[in-house]
Structures are given as C-alpha cells and as structure tokens.
Design an enzyme around this catalytic site. Structure first.
Site, PDB file in Angstrom:
ATOM      1  N   GLY A   1      39.033  -9.255  87.605  1.00 16.45           N
ATOM      2  CA  GLY A   1      39.714  -8.857  88.827  1.00 16.45           C
ATOM      3  C   GLY A   1      38.734  -8.573  89.947  1.00 16.45           C
TER       4      GLY A   1
ATOM      5  N   ARG B   1      27.420 -12.449  94.787  1.00 13.41           N
ATOM      6  CA  ARG B   1      26.224 -13.261  94.586  1.00 13.41           C
ATOM      7  C   ARG B   1      26.525 -14.740  94.809  1.00 13.41           C
ATOM      8  NH1 ARG B   1      24.936 -10.757  88.688  1.00 13.41           N
ATOM      9  NH2 ARG B   1      25.349  -8.588  89.233  1.00 13.41           N
TER      10      ARG B   1
ATOM     11  N   TRP C   1      27.024  -4.845  86.572  1.00 11.49           N
ATOM     12  CA  TRP C   1      28.405  -4.679  86.144  1.00 11.49           C
ATOM     13  C   TRP C   1      28.500  -3.846  84.865  1.00 11.49           C
ATOM     14  CZ3 TRP C   1      32.681  -3.636  87.768  1.00 11.49           C
ATOM     15  CH2 TRP C   1      33.910  -4.083  87.291  1.00 11.49           C
TER      16      TRP C   1
ATOM     17  N   THR D   1      35.652 -12.450  96.386  1.00 15.42           N
ATOM     18  CA  THR D   1      34.388 -13.141  96.174  1.00 15.42           C
ATOM     19  C   THR D   1      34.078 -14.112  97.304  1.00 15.42           C
ATOM     20  OG1 THR D   1      34.945 -13.024  93.828  1.00 15.42           O
ATOM     21  CG2 THR D   1      33.027 -14.314  94.405  1.00 15.42           C
TER      22      THR D   1
ATOM     23  N   LYS E   1      36.777 -18.890  90.346  1.00 17.57           N
ATOM     24  CA  LYS E   1      36.681 -18.309  91.695  1.00 17.57           C
ATOM     25  C   LYS E   1      35.234 -18.242  92.167  1.00 17.57           C
ATOM     26  CE  LYS E   1      35.095 -14.108  90.292  1.00 17.57           C
ATOM     27  NZ  LYS E   1      33.965 -13.320  90.808  1.00 17.57           N
TER      28      LYS E   1
END
Length: 331
Positions: free
Chosen positions: A136, A255, A11, A248, A191
């Site tokens: 996001g 992951r 990321w 996700t 999330k």
C-alpha cells in the site's frame, strides 16, 4: 508476541519501530554489526533513516547479527529484504521457520528468471509457513515519523489475514485486509515500473496532464496483467493498486520516481543507483514484468518503454514519442 524482521533497510526498520511503539517485542536480523550497534545503543538507523529515533530501541526493539538469537521465541516473521535477494535469504534460513509460522512479506517486486511474485518464492523455499503480503501507499520515512498511513494485508486465509491486520494496525497505521494475494502483490510490484515512467515525464517538464495520463494508463496496464494472473480487478482500485501508484508516481521520497528523474537528466542507470544508495525495486521488476507480459500475452506498453530506457536503447524524449504515437483505440 515476538516478531522477527529480516532486513534492516528503511522499510524493515520503519515497520520494526512502528510495531515496537505498539508494545510488541521485535528483533531485526542484520549482517552489519555496526548497524546493529547503531540501533541498540543509539536507537537510530543512521544509514537508512537518519535523524529518526526508533521507539523501544534497545528494549523492545533489538537488532541482532546472530540468527538463532533473532529467531528465538519468534511468533511470526516479517520479510523486508530486496526481492532479488529473497530466495537466497530464505533458503539459508529455512530451518528457523516452524510449521504454520505466519510470514508477512513487505517487499514489492517480481523475481527475475522465475518471474514469480514473492508469494511464489516463499512457497517454494518455505512450504511450511502461512503467507501474507503487506502493501500500500507508505513511504518508510513517514511511517517511521508516525505520520498517518493506510495499507492492506493480503492473505488467502481470511481469518489469519484479519488477525495479522489487528497485529499491525495502530492509531496512525491503518491496515485493511484482502484475500486477493495476487492482486495485492501485482499492484505493489508493477506500480514501481510506472513510477519510473512518471519520473521521466516530470523530469522532462511534461507537466500534470502527462503524469495523470501515465497514472491512469498505468493502472490499466497493472489491471491487465493482474487479471491474466487471476487477480480481482477491484483490488487495483484500492490501496495496493491506485493508492500505491499515485503515491509512488508523485512523491519525491519514491526511489523509483527518482530513477526516472535521473534518466530524464541524462544520467546513466549505474550513476542513478549509486546516488540512491538503496535498492529501487522497479529497475529489476521492469525486466521481469515485460517477460511475464510476453509469457501471458499481455500488452504492457509502458513497461516495455521503461525497459528500453533502462537498457539505454531509447532516449527519454523518444520514449514519450513512442507511447504517444501508438495506434489509437477505445479506452
């Protein structure tokens, strides 16, 4: 303008490449000299984003192992280190952050022990900075490949949030702004917990109905916790809530979803983590979320069930039965 990035994982690297592609000067601070050489000379992060060339690498985008070099002339800092390592990293580097420096966190999770969001950790370790959170639905690989994405910049200072929104926005990376920092952080953190549950459900072959139920009840769970912390319910209907949750829970690049799929196959948590080779924030955040729910008196049945699976106390099939057999109530 120069942006210093802490964290050379997928990321942090993807965001560094995206910012460099906009023509900004970016410096990534790394511990691994080999990884820095990979980026500077071969213009790739072969460990975390194999096969993807980084725009401006070796020119506008430079990787450094020297802290002073990475922070020299920096206008702002982007945090992309794992949540459980955040406090230690910031404590060791606190002297490099000037008063009023904008700090944008791109990490999603809750700290074990303190049960704080990343804003709480940053405020304790870097009281001199101005904070924002970027969150996001955004897989690092797709951002690095230049695929369209939309995210939200949470910042309690409205004007600063709008300024940072402009800095990070591009033709294929659209950034909205929000003053609800708590909501943006809780949506991005919890999330990942729900995504583990969705991975288990899909791994057991329970189908689309079950996944849709988990996503829907998951957003209700996230909203309850967020409301207890003072967040706006509307935030959880946006990009950092429903948007990130759907991505996700359904995308195999997640992951945390992969953790759930592994559990459904009967793999141990240590084996799953070894196979991933990267941090799945939802694993530690699950434990912190359950503790936070207990502290605030918030019912988090999915998080509690996921924790039981992660700790080996409940088999995946029995976990589903446990959720389905809860007392009936109004939605």
């Amino acid at each position: 303008m120069k942006i210093t990035v802490l964290g050379g994982g997928s990321w942090g690297t993807a965001l560094a490449g995206m910012l460099s592609a906009k023509g900004l000067q970016v410096s990534i601070l790394l511990r691994d000299a080999g990884q820095a050489e990979d980026i500077n000379l071969r213009h790739i992060n072969s460990r975390y984003l194999p096969g993807i060339k980084l725009a401006g690498a070796g020119e506008r985008l430079l990787a450094a192992t020297d802290t002073a070099e990475a922070f020299a002339d920096a206008s702002m800092c982007l945090l992309a280190v794992p949540c459980q390592s955040m406090r230690g990293v910031l404590a060791s580097l606190s002297g490099h952050f000037f008063s009023g420096m904008p700090v944008i966190c791109a990490s999603k999770g809750l700290e074990l022990g303190s049960l704080k969001t990343m804003s709480g950790v940053v405020r304790e370790e870097l009281p001199q900075v101005r904070y924002a959170i970027l969150s996001g639905p955004s897989f690092a690989k797709e951002v690095a490949q230049g695929m369209p994405s939309a995210v939200v910049m949470g910042c309690s200072e409205k004007i600063l949030g709008e300024e940072l929104r402009d800095v990070f926005s591009g033709n294929l990376f659209r950034v909205y702004s929000s003053v609800d920092v708590t909501g943006v952080e809780i949506g991005g953190a919890i999330k990942n917990v729900i995504a583990i549950a969705a991975g288990v459900s899909d791994g057991l072959g329970f189908g689309h109905n079950a996944r849709a139920a988990l996503i829907t009840r998951g957003i209700a769970e996230i909203s309850r916790l967020g409301a207890a912390m003072g967040a706006s319910p509307a935030t959880f209907m946006g990009l950092s809530g429903m948007g990130d949750l759907v991505l996700t829970c359904t995308g195999d690049l997640s992951r945390n979803r992969q953790v759930g799929l592994g559990l459904a196959k009967g793999k141990s948590l240590s084996q799953i983590v070894d196979d991933l080779g990267m941090v799945a924030e939802g694993v530690k955040t699950t434990e912190a979320a359950v503790a936070l729910g207990d502290k605030l008196g918030v019912d988090l049945p999915i998080a509690v069930t996921v924790r039981a699976m992660l700790q080996g106390e409940l088999a995946p099939v029995d976990a589903v039965k446990s959720l389905m057999s809860r007392a009936l109530k109004e939605e």
